[in-house]
Design a protein around this motif. Structure first.
Motif, PDB file in Angstrom:
ATOM      1  N   TYR A   1      61.331  76.218  52.545  1.00 35.30           N
ATOM      2  CA  TYR A   1      61.564  77.206  51.494  1.00 35.30           C
ATOM      3  C   TYR A   1      60.438  78.245  51.500  1.00 35.30           C
ATOM      4  CZ  TYR A   1      65.446  74.912  49.035  1.00 35.30           C
ATOM      5  OH  TYR A   1      66.662  74.399  48.676  1.00 35.30           O
ATOM      6  N   ALA A   2      59.211  77.778  51.589  1.00 36.15           N
ATOM      7  CA  ALA A   2      58.069  78.683  51.572  1.00 36.15           C
ATOM      8  C   ALA A   2      58.107  79.652  52.745  1.00 36.15           C
ATOM      9  CB  ALA A   2      56.765  77.879  51.586  1.00 36.15           C
ATOM     10  N   ILE A   3      58.433  79.144  53.914  1.00 37.84           N
ATOM     11  CA  ILE A   3      58.526  80.008  55.102  1.00 37.84           C
ATOM     12  C   ILE A   3      59.587  81.083  54.893  1.00 37.84           C
ATOM     13  CG2 ILE A   3      59.214  80.063  57.537  1.00 37.84           C
ATOM     14  CD1 ILE A   3      57.959  77.227  57.764  1.00 37.84           C
ATOM     15  N   ALA A   4      60.756  80.691  54.369  1.00 36.58           N
ATOM     16  CA  ALA A   4      61.836  81.657  54.140  1.00 36.58           C
ATOM     17  C   ALA A   4      61.404  82.726  53.140  1.00 36.58           C
ATOM     18  CB  ALA A   4      63.080  80.925  53.643  1.00 36.58           C
TER      19      ALA A   4
ATOM     20  N   LEU B   1      67.485  81.000  52.053  1.00 42.66           N
ATOM     21  CA  LEU B   1      67.009  79.712  51.552  1.00 42.66           C
ATOM     22  C   LEU B   1      65.970  79.966  50.461  1.00 42.66           C
ATOM     23  CD1 LEU B   1      67.080  76.585  51.996  1.00 42.66           C
ATOM     24  CD2 LEU B   1      65.090  76.894  53.487  1.00 42.66           C
ATOM     25  N   GLY B   2      66.165  79.335  49.313  1.00 46.11           N
ATOM     26  CA  GLY B   2      65.245  79.575  48.205  1.00 46.11           C
ATOM     27  C   GLY B   2      65.329  80.995  47.694  1.00 46.11           C
TER      28      GLY B   2
ATOM     29  N   TRP C   1      54.962  83.228  44.170  1.00 47.23           N
ATOM     30  CA  TRP C   1      54.015  82.211  43.714  1.00 47.23           C
ATOM     31  C   TRP C   1      54.530  80.804  44.006  1.00 47.23           C
ATOM     32  CZ3 TRP C   1      54.976  78.323  40.241  1.00 47.23           C
ATOM     33  CH2 TRP C   1      56.087  78.456  39.407  1.00 47.23           C
ATOM     34  N   MET C   2      55.852  80.637  44.082  1.00 48.62           N
ATOM     35  CA  MET C   2      56.406  79.330  44.386  1.00 48.62           C
ATOM     36  C   MET C   2      56.116  78.927  45.833  1.00 48.62           C
ATOM     37  SD  MET C   2      60.086  79.554  42.438  1.00 48.62           S
ATOM     38  CE  MET C   2      60.199  79.587  40.636  1.00 48.62           C
ATOM     39  N   ALA C   3      56.132  79.903  46.717  1.00 46.62           N
ATOM     40  CA  ALA C   3      55.756  79.618  48.107  1.00 46.62           C
ATOM     41  C   ALA C   3      54.289  79.207  48.184  1.00 46.62           C
ATOM     42  CB  ALA C   3      56.019  80.847  48.977  1.00 46.62           C
ATOM     43  N   TYR C   4      53.437  79.932  47.433  1.00 48.64           N
ATOM     44  CA  TYR C   4      52.019  79.549  47.369  1.00 48.64           C
ATOM     45  C   TYR C   4      51.871  78.130  46.828  1.00 48.64           C
ATOM     46  CZ  TYR C   4      47.516  78.823  45.206  1.00 48.64           C
ATOM     47  OH  TYR C   4      46.330  78.246  44.816  1.00 48.64           O
ATOM     48  N   ARG C   5      52.558  77.854  45.728  1.00 52.10           N
ATOM     49  CA  ARG C   5      52.484  76.522  45.116  1.00 52.10           C
ATOM     50  C   ARG C   5      52.829  75.436  46.129  1.00 52.10           C
ATOM     51  NH1 ARG C   5      57.463  75.559  41.459  1.00 52.10           N
ATOM     52  NH2 ARG C   5      58.327  75.611  43.569  1.00 52.10           N
ATOM     53  N   GLU C   6      53.897  75.658  46.904  1.00 50.10           N
ATOM     54  CA  GLU C   6      54.350  74.631  47.841  1.00 50.10           C
ATOM     55  C   GLU C   6      53.314  74.361  48.923  1.00 50.10           C
ATOM     56  OE1 GLU C   6      56.966  71.763  48.147  1.00 50.10           O
ATOM     57  OE2 GLU C   6      57.264  73.453  46.792  1.00 50.10           O
ATOM     58  N   ILE C   7      52.798  75.432  49.517  1.00 48.67           N
ATOM     59  CA  ILE C   7      51.832  75.255  50.602  1.00 48.67           C
ATOM     60  C   ILE C   7      50.522  74.693  50.062  1.00 48.67           C
ATOM     61  CG2 ILE C   7      50.519  76.444  52.389  1.00 48.67           C
ATOM     62  CD1 ILE C   7      52.805  78.479  52.557  1.00 48.67           C
ATOM     63  N   ALA C   8      50.069  75.218  48.920  1.00 45.25           N
ATOM     64  CA  ALA C   8      48.807  74.758  48.343  1.00 45.25           C
ATOM     65  C   ALA C   8      48.890  73.292  47.932  1.00 45.25           C
ATOM     66  CB  ALA C   8      48.420  75.623  47.156  1.00 45.25           C
ATOM     67  N   CYS C   9      50.025  72.874  47.385  1.00 44.98           N
ATOM     68  CA  CYS C   9      50.176  71.474  46.983  1.00 44.98           C
ATOM     69  C   CYS C   9      50.202  70.558  48.195  1.00 44.98           C
ATOM     70  CB  CYS C   9      51.446  71.302  46.170  1.00 44.98           C
ATOM     71  SG  CYS C   9      51.323  71.945  44.487  1.00 44.98           S
ATOM     72  N   ASN C  10      50.907  70.976  49.238  1.00 43.60           N
ATOM     73  CA  ASN C  10      50.906  70.187  50.461  1.00 43.60           C
ATOM     74  C   ASN C  10      49.491  70.018  50.998  1.00 43.60           C
ATOM     75  OD1 ASN C  10      53.684  69.766  50.562  1.00 43.60           O
ATOM     76  ND2 ASN C  10      54.055  71.660  51.695  1.00 43.60           N
ATOM     77  N   CYS C  11      48.753  71.117  50.981  1.00 44.36           N
ATOM     78  CA  CYS C  11      47.372  71.089  51.469  1.00 44.36           C
ATOM     79  C   CYS C  11      46.515  70.171  50.598  1.00 44.36           C
ATOM     80  CB  CYS C  11      46.810  72.504  51.485  1.00 44.36           C
ATOM     81  SG  CYS C  11      45.177  72.663  52.204  1.00 44.36           S
ATOM     82  N   LYS C  12      46.696  70.260  49.277  1.00 41.43           N
ATOM     83  CA  LYS C  12      45.934  69.420  48.356  1.00 41.43           C
ATOM     84  C   LYS C  12      46.264  67.950  48.548  1.00 41.43           C
ATOM     85  CE  LYS C  12      44.885  68.956  43.414  1.00 41.43           C
ATOM     86  NZ  LYS C  12      45.153  69.502  42.054  1.00 41.43           N
ATOM     87  N   ASP C  13      47.549  67.650  48.760  1.00 43.34           N
ATOM     88  CA  ASP C  13      47.950  66.262  48.997  1.00 43.34           C
ATOM     89  C   ASP C  13      47.262  65.684  50.230  1.00 43.34           C
ATOM     90  OD1 ASP C  13      49.612  66.194  46.816  1.00 43.34           O
ATOM     91  OD2 ASP C  13      51.438  66.616  47.938  1.00 43.34           O
ATOM     92  N   GLU C  14      46.984  66.539  51.198  1.00 39.94           N
ATOM     93  CA  GLU C  14      46.349  66.093  52.443  1.00 39.94           C
ATOM     94  C   GLU C  14      44.840  66.269  52.409  1.00 39.94           C
ATOM     95  OE1 GLU C  14      48.102  64.676  54.782  1.00 39.94           O
ATOM     96  OE2 GLU C  14      50.070  65.053  53.892  1.00 39.94           O
ATOM     97  N   SER C  15      44.285  66.482  51.177  1.00 41.18           N
ATOM     98  CA  SER C  15      42.831  66.635  50.984  1.00 41.18           C
ATOM     99  C   SER C  15      42.277  67.822  51.752  1.00 41.18           C
ATOM    100  CB  SER C  15      42.101  65.347  51.401  1.00 41.18           C
ATOM    101  OG  SER C  15      42.551  64.249  50.636  1.00 41.18           O
ATOM    102  N   GLY C  16      43.076  68.890  51.831  1.00 45.35           N
ATOM    103  CA  GLY C  16      42.634  70.080  52.536  1.00 45.35           C
ATOM    104  C   GLY C  16      42.108  71.148  51.604  1.00 45.35           C
TER     105      GLY C  16
ATOM    106  N   THR D   1      64.022  70.245  39.413  1.00 41.14           N
ATOM    107  CA  THR D   1      65.146  70.811  40.156  1.00 41.14           C
ATOM    108  C   THR D   1      64.735  71.035  41.601  1.00 41.14           C
ATOM    109  OG1 THR D   1      64.499  73.082  39.669  1.00 41.14           O
ATOM    110  CG2 THR D   1      65.917  71.978  38.068  1.00 41.14           C
ATOM    111  N   GLU D   2      65.664  71.579  42.376  1.00 42.17           N
ATOM    112  CA  GLU D   2      65.396  71.824  43.788  1.00 42.17           C
ATOM    113  C   GLU D   2      64.245  72.817  43.982  1.00 42.17           C
ATOM    114  OE1 GLU D   2      68.055  72.759  47.779  1.00 42.17           O
ATOM    115  OE2 GLU D   2      68.605  73.731  45.885  1.00 42.17           O
ATOM    116  N   ASP D   3      64.069  73.749  43.029  1.00 46.13           N
ATOM    117  CA  ASP D   3      63.000  74.726  43.174  1.00 46.13           C
ATOM    118  C   ASP D   3      61.711  74.283  42.482  1.00 46.13           C
ATOM    119  OD1 ASP D   3      63.567  75.084  40.541  1.00 46.13           O
ATOM    120  OD2 ASP D   3      64.085  77.200  40.676  1.00 46.13           O
ATOM    121  N   ARG D   4      61.621  72.966  42.183  1.00 47.47           N
ATOM    122  CA  ARG D   4      60.397  72.350  41.636  1.00 47.47           C
ATOM    123  C   ARG D   4      60.098  72.832  40.210  1.00 47.47           C
ATOM    124  NH1 ARG D   4      61.781  70.761  46.237  1.00 47.47           N
ATOM    125  NH2 ARG D   4      60.376  70.783  48.024  1.00 47.47           N
TER     126      ARG D   4
END
Length: 399
Positions: A38-41, A94-95, A101-116, A201-204
């Protein structure tokens, strides 16, 4: 440009394959896989460039226009290590409801989950083994990144009650596990972050606003901070907290909640949330008893004149209900109908004498006699109909 970097190497297949979500943390925020697509799109749709480094593998994304049933679509393509771009099965549609900001949220959360971490950069560093980097190029995204605290909480809570975190500042959004998931229908006196699981929802974003209000109300019931409780239960109608329902959740309130409600009733009764009042009454088995005053001679004359006037225009208030004059009903409060009693604040006598007193008496009498609430169509209709009837009597004939 903005770079998100974490240890480990993302499986390139997860970028182009739906239904793959593998996270390292025990309590992940993002959804590595679907959310990344979604973020990429979104990023490509908004004119940004994006590159992902998985170890020494470099993946760049682009767009290719294809016609489907006579309509043009921008398909997302992926080029690996300088190879030919390959369509990966989804488009920039898609999305389509997602904001940047939702794309930012998705990437930033993924990064945070991986301790990045995420950071500004002027050049793209060379890919290296054991590291994943997501590189986003575009001024608009940099602006969102710089305001990242609006979407992902970066500070510590001032208070925590059960699974509810509270930050001592006004807000317009709700957070879930530190991530913005809902815009509130009214601004809030405090900023809330829910830690217990809620349905998204699907869009978090939050699926059920009722579920949010439920969780916050329960958190306030558990609170041990009397100042915070008093602020919430006496919130003006313009704030989100005024809508909270505290009654009927099957959980006992804290002692501090009961104390805060009791203290607030004594000087701000008209401000107190009605459901909080019910909780207080259930817990204490008490009724609202504001401090009465002894009327002066002048005040007694004004009250009798007001009651006489009400009688002449068709409101038999004098013997209908007990009338109690009290020190105060809170800021701006003039009258209150409760427990089959009319309460009048002493302030009424200073505002307009018998005229103001008569109008206040009539309003509270109508509430008790007919059950009409403030600012309702029923109350409005009753008062206009009564006004016309009085006009008929003055004219000496029916319309």
């Amino acid at each position: 440009m903005i770079i998100f970097e974490n240890a480990g190497e993302i499986d390139v297949r997860s970028i182009s394959t739906f239904g793959v979500s593998v996270k390292e943390g025990d309590n992940p925020i993002g959804f590595f896989g679907t959310g990344l697509k979604y973020a990429i799109a979104v990023l490509l749709r908004t004119g940004h460039k994006i590159e992902i480094q998985s170890g020494r593998t470099v993946v760049r994304f682009g767009l290719a226009t294809e016609v489907v049933r006579g309509q043009d679509f921008e398909f997302v393509t992926m080029a690996t290590d300088g190879g030919a771009p390959v369509s990966i099965g989804f488009t920039t549609q898609l999305g389509k409801q997602w904001e940047l900001w939702m794309a930012y949220r998705e990437i930033a959360c993924n990064c945070k989950d991986e301790s990045g971490r995420g950071f500004h950069a002027t050049t793209v560093p060379p890919a290296e083994a054991g590291t994943t980097r997501i590189v986003v190029m575009g001024d608009a995204f940099e602006g969102v990144f710089d305001q990242g605290h609006l979407y992902i909480l970066a500070d510590k809570p001032a208070m925590t009650f059960g699974t509810l975190e509270v930050r001592n500042r006004r807000g317009t959004d709700l957070f879930y596990r530190g991530v913005r998931v809902m815009q509130l229908n009214k601004p809030s006196l405090y900023t809330y972050n829910l830690q217990s699981q809620i349905t998204l929802t699907e869009d978090r974003t939050v699926k059920s606003p009722w579920e949010v209000s439920n969780r916050i109300a329960k958190g306030v019931l558990q609170s041990t901070d009397r100042r915070f409780i008093a602020d919430v239960i006496a919130a003006d109608n313009e704030f989100f907290e005024s809508q909270l329902d505290f009654h009927g959740w099957g959980m006992p309130p804290s002692d501090e909640f009961i104390q805060a409600v009791g203290n607030t009733i004594s000087d701000r009764r008209l401000k107190v949330n009605e459901s909080a009042m019910k909780v207080w009454k259930d817990a204490t088995r008490q009724e609202f008893t504001p401090r009465e005053i002894t009327l002066t001679k002048v005040q007694l004359i004004s009250l009798q004149r007001a009651l006489d006037f009400c009688e002449r225009i068709g409101f038999s208030i004098r013997d209908a209900y007990p009338i109690k004059v009290v020190e105060t009903l809170g800021s701006g409060g003039l009258g209150l109908a409760e427990n089959n009693t009319i309460f009048i604040a002493e302030r009424v006598f200073q505002l307009g004498g018998s005229k103001q007193l008569a109008s206040t008496l009539i309003e509270e009498y109508v509430h008790l006699r007919h059950g009409y609430a403030d600012m309702t169509r029923e109350l409005q209709s009753f008062l206009f109909e009564k006004l016309v009837s009085i006009g008929e009597e003055l004219a000496g004939e029916p319309l």
